[in-house]
Design a protein around this motif. Structure first.
Motif, PDB file in Angstrom:
ATOM      1  N   THR A   1     -24.309 -57.864 -17.322  1.00 11.18           N
ATOM      2  CA  THR A   1     -24.648 -59.151 -17.616  1.00 11.18           C
ATOM      3  C   THR A   1     -23.353 -60.027 -17.469  1.00 11.18           C
ATOM      4  O   THR A   1     -23.752 -61.359 -16.889  1.00 11.18           O
ATOM      5  N   MET A   2     -22.100 -59.681 -17.676  1.00 13.20           N
ATOM      6  CA  MET A   2     -20.983 -60.324 -17.287  1.00 13.20           C
ATOM      7  C   MET A   2     -20.904 -60.611 -15.939  1.00 13.20           C
ATOM      8  O   MET A   2     -20.766 -61.738 -15.437  1.00 13.20           O
ATOM      9  N   LEU A   3     -21.157 -59.537 -15.147  1.00 18.93           N
ATOM     10  CA  LEU A   3     -21.012 -59.775 -13.505  1.00 18.93           C
ATOM     11  C   LEU A   3     -22.200 -60.738 -13.280  1.00 18.93           C
ATOM     12  O   LEU A   3     -21.824 -61.639 -12.096  1.00 18.93           O
ATOM     13  N   PHE A   4     -23.369 -60.600 -13.429  1.00 16.32           N
ATOM     14  CA  PHE A   4     -24.354 -61.476 -13.104  1.00 16.32           C
ATOM     15  C   PHE A   4     -24.179 -62.802 -13.444  1.00 16.32           C
ATOM     16  O   PHE A   4     -24.279 -63.931 -12.616  1.00 16.32           O
ATOM     17  N   ASN A   5     -23.857 -63.102 -14.674  1.00 17.44           N
ATOM     18  CA  ASN A   5     -23.608 -64.398 -15.289  1.00 17.44           C
ATOM     19  C   ASN A   5     -22.707 -65.125 -14.325  1.00 17.44           C
ATOM     20  O   ASN A   5     -22.661 -66.146 -14.034  1.00 17.44           O
ATOM     21  N   ARG A   6     -21.533 -64.586 -13.923  1.00 17.27           N
ATOM     22  CA  ARG A   6     -20.686 -65.182 -13.383  1.00 17.27           C
ATOM     23  C   ARG A   6     -21.169 -65.303 -11.679  1.00 17.27           C
ATOM     24  O   ARG A   6     -20.758 -66.438 -11.418  1.00 17.27           O
ATOM     25  N   GLN A   7     -21.692 -64.430 -11.290  1.00 16.90           N
ATOM     26  CA  GLN A   7     -22.025 -64.768  -9.830  1.00 16.90           C
ATOM     27  C   GLN A   7     -23.237 -65.591  -9.723  1.00 16.90           C
ATOM     28  O   GLN A   7     -23.405 -66.330  -8.803  1.00 16.90           O
ATOM     29  N   ILE A   8     -24.151 -65.794 -10.635  1.00 18.67           N
ATOM     30  CA  ILE A   8     -25.204 -66.486 -10.632  1.00 18.67           C
ATOM     31  C   ILE A   8     -24.587 -68.051 -10.960  1.00 18.67           C
ATOM     32  O   ILE A   8     -25.214 -69.124 -10.368  1.00 18.67           O
TER      33      ILE A   8
ATOM     34  N   VAL B   1     -21.924 -48.763  -8.529  1.00 14.44           N
ATOM     35  CA  VAL B   1     -22.854 -49.362  -7.456  1.00 14.44           C
ATOM     36  C   VAL B   1     -23.259 -50.447  -7.451  1.00 14.44           C
ATOM     37  O   VAL B   1     -23.370 -51.175  -6.597  1.00 14.44           O
ATOM     38  N   SER B   2     -23.746 -50.837  -8.684  1.00 13.45           N
ATOM     39  CA  SER B   2     -24.396 -51.818  -9.231  1.00 13.45           C
ATOM     40  C   SER B   2     -23.407 -53.177  -8.913  1.00 13.45           C
ATOM     41  O   SER B   2     -23.734 -54.482  -8.606  1.00 13.45           O
ATOM     42  N   GLY B   3     -22.034 -52.865  -9.239  1.00 10.67           N
ATOM     43  CA  GLY B   3     -21.125 -54.013  -9.207  1.00 10.67           C
ATOM     44  C   GLY B   3     -20.799 -54.211  -7.896  1.00 10.67           C
ATOM     45  O   GLY B   3     -20.635 -55.634  -7.647  1.00 10.67           O
ATOM     46  N   ILE B   4     -20.693 -53.287  -7.026  1.00  9.89           N
ATOM     47  CA  ILE B   4     -20.462 -53.285  -5.612  1.00  9.89           C
ATOM     48  C   ILE B   4     -21.673 -54.489  -4.926  1.00  9.89           C
ATOM     49  O   ILE B   4     -21.467 -55.383  -4.164  1.00  9.89           O
ATOM     50  N   PHE B   5     -23.093 -54.160  -5.210  1.00  7.20           N
ATOM     51  CA  PHE B   5     -23.928 -54.967  -4.727  1.00  7.20           C
ATOM     52  C   PHE B   5     -24.071 -56.156  -5.512  1.00  7.20           C
ATOM     53  O   PHE B   5     -24.380 -57.070  -4.698  1.00  7.20           O
ATOM     54  N   ILE B   6     -23.810 -56.264  -6.542  1.00  7.53           N
ATOM     55  CA  ILE B   6     -23.677 -57.621  -7.350  1.00  7.53           C
ATOM     56  C   ILE B   6     -22.631 -58.905  -6.317  1.00  7.53           C
ATOM     57  O   ILE B   6     -22.931 -59.869  -6.234  1.00  7.53           O
ATOM     58  N   TYR B   7     -21.538 -58.072  -5.993  1.00  8.40           N
ATOM     59  CA  TYR B   7     -20.691 -59.130  -5.500  1.00  8.40           C
ATOM     60  C   TYR B   7     -20.882 -59.055  -3.946  1.00  8.40           C
ATOM     61  O   TYR B   7     -20.652 -60.083  -3.129  1.00  8.40           O
ATOM     62  N   LEU B   8     -21.194 -58.101  -3.142  1.00 10.04           N
ATOM     63  CA  LEU B   8     -21.406 -58.167  -1.800  1.00 10.04           C
ATOM     64  C   LEU B   8     -22.752 -58.837  -1.233  1.00 10.04           C
ATOM     65  O   LEU B   8     -22.746 -59.679  -0.279  1.00 10.04           O
ATOM     66  N   LEU B   9     -23.832 -58.492  -1.798  1.00 10.86           N
ATOM     67  CA  LEU B   9     -25.141 -58.825  -1.303  1.00 10.86           C
ATOM     68  C   LEU B   9     -25.122 -60.675  -1.415  1.00 10.86           C
ATOM     69  O   LEU B   9     -25.587 -61.085  -0.150  1.00 10.86           O
TER      70      LEU B   9
ATOM     71  N   ALA C   1     -22.799 -62.630  -0.941  1.00  8.53           N
ATOM     72  CA  ALA C   1     -21.792 -62.989  -0.172  1.00  8.53           C
ATOM     73  C   ALA C   1     -22.254 -62.872   1.296  1.00  8.53           C
ATOM     74  O   ALA C   1     -21.888 -63.321   2.623  1.00  8.53           O
ATOM     75  N   ILE C   2     -22.940 -61.588   1.615  1.00  7.85           N
ATOM     76  CA  ILE C   2     -23.181 -61.188   2.806  1.00  7.85           C
ATOM     77  C   ILE C   2     -24.562 -61.637   3.366  1.00  7.85           C
ATOM     78  O   ILE C   2     -24.807 -62.055   4.534  1.00  7.85           O
ATOM     79  N   ALA C   3     -25.497 -61.953   2.361  1.00  7.69           N
ATOM     80  CA  ALA C   3     -26.992 -62.048   2.665  1.00  7.69           C
ATOM     81  C   ALA C   3     -27.612 -63.280   2.029  1.00  7.69           C
ATOM     82  O   ALA C   3     -28.822 -63.596   2.193  1.00  7.69           O
ATOM     83  N   GLY C   4     -26.608 -64.102   1.251  1.00 11.76           N
ATOM     84  CA  GLY C   4     -27.132 -65.012   0.781  1.00 11.76           C
ATOM     85  C   GLY C   4     -27.466 -65.085  -0.753  1.00 11.76           C
ATOM     86  O   GLY C   4     -27.526 -63.880  -1.203  1.00 11.76           O
TER      87      GLY C   4
END
Length: 446
Positions: free
Chosen positions: A252-259, A396-404, A406-409
């Motif tokens: 939730t923290m990672l998603f909150n910040r990225q969203i 695994v989830s943290g990697i995808f939350i940050y990379l996707l 940035a890479i795919a929009g």
């Protein structure tokens, strides 16, 4: 029912119904709060509770650490022989001591550092006051949330799952009506939702404590011979279940910040809806694990591998059914969830369906992956359970939350969990096959 001799099918489904009811009503605490606050205060209220959610996950998870860890060892010892009853109660006492210590630490942190916690988990200046208003009444009863998790786990393993369900049901129903009364009738808004949640937790705990006056009770306080060793064993065994809930906080923290970085507050309010849908999906997965774990742990102690294999078949079938149901709801009725949890604006109605459908793909495998952590724990394979929990909950989830994004929009972030669950499920299936083949073979009348 006797874990070692009763017929598997009726015993499993009896425990599944009890565990499902308990897990379902537990999830209502957050879900009803989100719905009521969303209707009263709009998208900002929903977003504020999305920020509060990680705090809840950590509090609950600390109770599960001692509750699940202690009860697994408790049942495994009792499956080996009658002579182990004293030792099993030493583990119960150690778990109780552990949860008291954790409750005190958590209580102090929440009381003194609530602002810092909420900022850590993604609150911004517009959301922080709302989030703190919700937390305020909860501060007075923080320990009750840990103790209800401990007691629920031990009640299931002590043959009284129905009491745990009744206790949580009463607390959940109080929360539902209390939310309406305090939020709307008393016009307390988000503070009223926090008050109802805190009171509901206290009532649940008080009902659970009546187990000690029941004829079914075999839980006794016995001085642990080696407290620190027992706490270490309990913590290692229960860590994976503990980390599942902590992981929800991390995610939730990672998603909150990225969203907030890529998509803004409206998308965050939609993620608040997803958190609540995920809560229901997870409660289904928890119920499978909680129904299976006492039976598996006891039969493992007794060396009855055939009975464990039979339980596994029912558990995997249940996980498949739950996964299909929730995925179908996310794909075909996303707007239904939006209208339940808030009064949406036109912009939210425009973006929410695609977001929920994208994220909802993960629900097909989520029940399997979470159940597997209980299965590996019950088989006394904490390292494998740890790998599953950490991979899906942070690595695994943290990697995808940050990379996707940035890479795919930006919108690619919603596919982080579907990809995570798929990768983890491949590992889970391989390990289930491996460990199930290693079970002792014994022909048992089922």
């Amino acid at each position: 029912m006797n874990f070692l001799t009763s017929k598997i099918r009726p015993m499993y489904f009896k425990y599944l119904v009890a565990a499902f009811g308990s897990a379902l009503i537990s999830s209502i605490y957050g879900v009803v709060d989100m719905a009521m606050v969303g209707q009263y205060q709009g998208a900002d209220g929903t977003a504020a509770l999305a920020v509060v959610s990680p705090v809840w996950n950590i509090i609950y998870s600390l109770g599960l650490l001692m509750g699940i860890g202690g009860s697994v060892v408790f049942s495994n010892l009792r499956g080996k022989s009658e002579e182990n009853h004293k030792k099993s109660n030493e583990y119960f006492t150690a778990a109780l001591i552990g949860v008291v210590a954790l409750a005190v630490i958590t209580w102090v942190i929440v009381i003194l550092f609530d602002r810092e916690l909420l900022l850590l988990f993604g609150a911004e200046e517009t959301l922080l006051p709302l989030a703190r208003r919700y937390i305020f009444p909860v501060k007075f009863v923080v320990p009750s949330f840990l103790f209800t998790q401990l007691m629920a786990a031990f009640l299931r393993n002590d043959g009284n799952p129905a009491l745990a369900t009744r206790a949580v049901l009463f607390g959940g129903l109080f929360n539902v009506f209390g939310d309406y009364f305090f939020v709307f009738v008393m016009d307390m808004g988000i503070t009223g939702a926090g008050l109802a949640t805190g009171m509901g937790s206290v009532f649940s705990l008080l009902i659970m404590l009546t187990h000690f006056r029941s004829k079914k009770n075999t839980l006794k306080l016995k001085k642990p011979e080696n407290l620190f060793f027992m706490l270490k064993t309990i913590s290692i065994t229960g860590f994976s279940t503990f980390f599942i809930d902590v992981a929800m906080g991390i995610l939730t923290m990672l998603f909150n910040r990225q969203i907030l970085k890529y998509l803004g507050t409206e998308a965050l309010s939609v993620y608040g809806i997803i958190i609540n849908i995920s809560t229901f999906v997870q409660c289904c997965a928890y119920s499978i694990g909680q129904a299976s774990q006492p039976i598996i742990s006891t039969n493992l102690g007794a060396g009855k591998g055939e009975r464990i294999s039979q339980i596994l078949k029912y558990a995997l079938g249940t996980a498949a059914v739950f996964g299909l149901i929730w995925t179908a709801l996310a794909e075909f009725a996303p707007t239904l969830f939006v209208n339940i949890f808030m009064t949406p604006t036109e912009n939210i109605l425009a973006i929410a369906p695609n977001i929920i459908r994208s994220y909802g793909i993960s629900f097909i495998l989520l029940p399997l992956n979470i159940f597997s952590t209980y299965y590996f724990q019950a088989l006394m394979k904490p390292a494998t359970s740890f790998v599953v929990s950490v991979s899906r909950g942070a690595l695994v989830s943290g990697i995808f939350i940050y990379l996707l994004p940035a890479i795919a929009g930006a919108d690619a972030i919603w596919f982080s969990m579907p990809l995570t669950e798929l990768i983890v499920a491949i590992y889970v299936i391989a390990m289930i096959i491996k460990y199930t083949k290693q079970l002792p073979k014994e022909r048992t009348v089922l």
